[in-house]
Design a protein around this motif. Structure first.
Motif, PDB file in Angstrom:
ATOM      1  N   ALA A 187       0.834  -1.207   0.000  1.00  0.00           N
ATOM      2  CA  ALA A 187       0.000   0.000   0.000  1.00  0.00           C
ATOM      3  C   ALA A 187       0.873   1.263   0.000  1.00  0.00           C
ATOM      4  O   ALA A 187       0.609   2.213  -0.745  1.00  0.00           O
ATOM      5  N   PHE A 188       1.909   1.281   0.826  1.00  0.00           N
ATOM      6  CA  PHE A 188       2.773   2.459   0.867  1.00  0.00           C
ATOM      7  C   PHE A 188       3.622   2.585  -0.397  1.00  0.00           C
ATOM      8  O   PHE A 188       3.956   3.696  -0.816  1.00  0.00           O
ATOM      9  N   THR A 189       3.939   1.454  -1.008  1.00  0.00           N
ATOM     10  CA  THR A 189       4.639   1.509  -2.296  1.00  0.00           C
ATOM     11  C   THR A 189       3.752   2.166  -3.350  1.00  0.00           C
ATOM     12  O   THR A 189       4.205   3.011  -4.140  1.00  0.00           O
TER      13      THR A 189
ATOM     14  N   PHE B 120       3.602   9.026  11.219  1.00  0.00           N
ATOM     15  CA  PHE B 120       2.366   8.427  10.693  1.00  0.00           C
ATOM     16  C   PHE B 120       2.684   7.116   9.976  1.00  0.00           C
ATOM     17  O   PHE B 120       2.047   6.075  10.219  1.00  0.00           O
ATOM     18  N   LEU B 121       3.681   7.130   9.113  1.00  0.00           N
ATOM     19  CA  LEU B 121       4.110   5.941   8.386  1.00  0.00           C
ATOM     20  C   LEU B 121       4.591   4.857   9.343  1.00  0.00           C
ATOM     21  O   LEU B 121       4.218   3.674   9.209  1.00  0.00           O
ATOM     22  N   SER B 122       5.405   5.240  10.312  1.00  0.00           N
ATOM     23  CA  SER B 122       5.984   4.263  11.238  1.00  0.00           C
ATOM     24  C   SER B 122       4.906   3.544  12.045  1.00  0.00           C
ATOM     25  O   SER B 122       4.970   2.320  12.243  1.00  0.00           O
ATOM     26  N   VAL B 123       3.916   4.305  12.505  1.00  0.00           N
ATOM     27  CA  VAL B 123       2.833   3.706  13.284  1.00  0.00           C
ATOM     28  C   VAL B 123       2.060   2.689  12.434  1.00  0.00           C
ATOM     29  O   VAL B 123       1.782   1.566  12.871  1.00  0.00           O
ATOM     30  N   LEU B 124       1.732   3.064  11.220  1.00  0.00           N
ATOM     31  CA  LEU B 124       0.926   2.191  10.371  1.00  0.00           C
ATOM     32  C   LEU B 124       1.713   0.996   9.852  1.00  0.00           C
ATOM     33  O   LEU B 124       1.180  -0.119   9.766  1.00  0.00           O
TER      34      LEU B 124
ATOM     35  N   PHE C  88      -5.302  14.452   3.459  1.00  0.00           N
ATOM     36  CA  PHE C  88      -5.314  14.164   2.024  1.00  0.00           C
ATOM     37  C   PHE C  88      -4.522  12.892   1.733  1.00  0.00           C
ATOM     38  O   PHE C  88      -5.002  11.984   1.020  1.00  0.00           O
ATOM     39  N   ILE C  89      -3.333  12.772   2.316  1.00  0.00           N
ATOM     40  CA  ILE C  89      -2.523  11.569   2.124  1.00  0.00           C
ATOM     41  C   ILE C  89      -3.242  10.349   2.708  1.00  0.00           C
ATOM     42  O   ILE C  89      -3.251   9.266   2.116  1.00  0.00           O
ATOM     43  N   GLY C  90      -3.860  10.534   3.885  1.00  0.00           N
ATOM     44  CA  GLY C  90      -4.608   9.435   4.492  1.00  0.00           C
ATOM     45  C   GLY C  90      -5.750   8.969   3.610  1.00  0.00           C
ATOM     46  O   GLY C  90      -6.018   7.758   3.498  1.00  0.00           O
ATOM     47  N   GLN C  91      -6.428   9.906   2.976  1.00  0.00           N
ATOM     48  CA  GLN C  91      -7.526   9.569   2.071  1.00  0.00           C
ATOM     49  C   GLN C  91      -7.026   8.753   0.877  1.00  0.00           C
ATOM     50  O   GLN C  91      -7.654   7.779   0.469  1.00  0.00           O
ATOM     51  N   ILE C  92      -5.889   9.147   0.330  1.00  0.00           N
ATOM     52  CA  ILE C  92      -5.306   8.407  -0.782  1.00  0.00           C
ATOM     53  C   ILE C  92      -4.913   7.006  -0.329  1.00  0.00           C
ATOM     54  O   ILE C  92      -5.174   6.010  -1.026  1.00  0.00           O
ATOM     55  N   LEU C  93      -4.297   6.905   0.836  1.00  0.00           N
ATOM     56  CA  LEU C  93      -3.864   5.605   1.345  1.00  0.00           C
ATOM     57  C   LEU C  93      -5.042   4.664   1.551  1.00  0.00           C
ATOM     58  O   LEU C  93      -4.977   3.471   1.211  1.00  0.00           O
ATOM     59  N   ILE C  94      -6.146   5.186   2.085  1.00  0.00           N
ATOM     60  CA  ILE C  94      -7.332   4.353   2.301  1.00  0.00           C
ATOM     61  C   ILE C  94      -7.946   3.935   0.974  1.00  0.00           C
ATOM     62  O   ILE C  94      -8.461   2.815   0.835  1.00  0.00           O
ATOM     63  N   SER C  95      -7.883   4.791  -0.029  1.00  0.00           N
ATOM     64  CA  SER C  95      -8.405   4.412  -1.341  1.00  0.00           C
ATOM     65  C   SER C  95      -7.562   3.298  -1.956  1.00  0.00           C
ATOM     66  O   SER C  95      -8.076   2.462  -2.699  1.00  0.00           O
TER      67      SER C  95
END
Length: 349
Positions: free
Chosen positions: A9-11, A104-108, A128-135
């Motif tokens: 997902a982060f990639t 944020f990244l480290s926690v997730l 905004f980044i969180g919204q993209i990540l969830i999508s």
């Protein structure tokens, strides 16, 4: 959700950030429905220091960092197991765009839940980044929460602020496992042997984000017989910064104050150099201090380690980073030298 799913997902998020334009959103209708330009302009309207250039620089920098190779190399140093997720409150700073993203990244990435209390200076970009990540990975929806309210239910805290706010953080959150960060600044050690390219890269370390970040170089150490002419020539690549109205207001104000107090200054008409033993220089000002030997400056850096985030040089000093690298840290370059992943993994022990 397994670790490999989170890495994937982060990639994908990294790929999106590297290609953040209208064309790159066509593959995902849910992203395409976002008015990205409007979102980024709103972030600038909320914080005048967040210019579009700096916002895009931050997005692209994180996009480059979030490659599969980087994520795998970073995480391979740890044993991350599937455990009951902890809720980690992250108190965000707001001095530069996405300054709290690494927390944020480290926690997730460790399988925990992020409860992010946003700074009033940066309320748009991380959601905004969180919204993209969830999508990209809908299962993250239950792992991400943003709030402006008082923090109540959580298991650990990561807080970033000033030396003053750190005292309050320690008072309120001292009973929880925590990382509490204070003021730090970055320095450069010059020898007089730097190339023109080195000094241009140093200008990026000084001026990016208007010098507001803890990784910005706010002070230089120079030999006693240092010739400033090549230095100012390197800084000239950022001369256009003086056309930013917030920056020029700070430049004019600081220059007036120093002149009224009869402080000797070096001035190239868009930055001021002041000899000073401190570290936290005002906007538009760079402190400098002279050293007598490499051994002497090494001892200074050791003594002042708690005030220093990065040392930019090619003088062969411990933990040095190259010129131009200050605002492009690796995933494993931890703020204040505190291993965030190790801290998070110990929450489940």
């Amino acid at each position: 959700m397994q670790l490999k799913d989170r890495i994937n997902a982060f990639t994908a998020l990294g790929k999106f950030l590297r290609e953040i334009n209208i064309e790159s959103t066509q593959e995902r209708p849910e992203i395409n429905n976002l008015n990205i330009e409007s979102i980024l302009k709103r972030a600038e309207a909320e914080n005048g220091w967040f210019t579009q250039e700096n916002i895009h620089f931050a997005l692209n920098s994180w996009g480059n960092a979030l490659s599969e190779e980087n994520l795998q190399q970073w995480i391979s140093n740890y044993k991350i197991e599937s455990v009951e997720p902890k809720t980690v409150a992250i108190i965000m700073a707001g001095n530069v765009p996405l300054v709290g993203f690494h927390d944020f990244l480290s926690v997730l990435i460790t399988g925990n839940k992020a409860l992010a209390k946003l700074s009033s200076n940066d309320k748009t970009l991380l959601p905004f980044i969180g919204q993209i990540l969830i999508s990209i990975e809908p299962r993250f929806k239950n792992y991400i929460e943003f709030t402006d309210e008082r923090l109540t239910t959580f298991d650990a805290v990561i807080a970033t602020g000033s030396n003053n706010t750190a005292r309050y953080f320690d008072y309120y959150f001292g009973k929880y496992p925590n990382i509490i960060r204070k003021n730090r600044n970055s320095v450069a050690v010059l020898t007089g042997e730097e190339t023109e390219e080195d000094l241009k890269n140093l200008a990026d370390d000084v001026f990016r984000y208007f010098g507001l970040g803890c990784r910005n170089v706010s002070k230089i150490y120079i030999p006693e017989d240092y010739d400033f002419e090549p230095f100012f020539k390197g800084m000239y690549s950022w001369k256009e910064i003086i056309h930013n109205h917030k920056y020029i207001n700070n430049y004019d104000y600081n220059k007036a104050v120093y002149l009224m107090d009869s402080f000797p200054l070096l001035d190239n008409e868009f930055m001021l150099l002041k000899e000073d033993s401190g570290f936290s220089s005002p906007i538009s000002v760079l402190f400098f201090e002279k050293y007598t030997s490499k051994y002497a400056v090494k001892k200074i850096l050791e003594t002042e380690a708690d005030n220093i985030q990065c040392v930019v040089t090619k003088a062969g000093l411990p933990n040095e980073i190259p010129f131009g690298k200050a605002q492009n840290p690796e995933l494993w370059d931890y703020a204040d030298g505190v291993d965030t992943i190790d801290f998070l993994l110990k929450l489940s022990e």
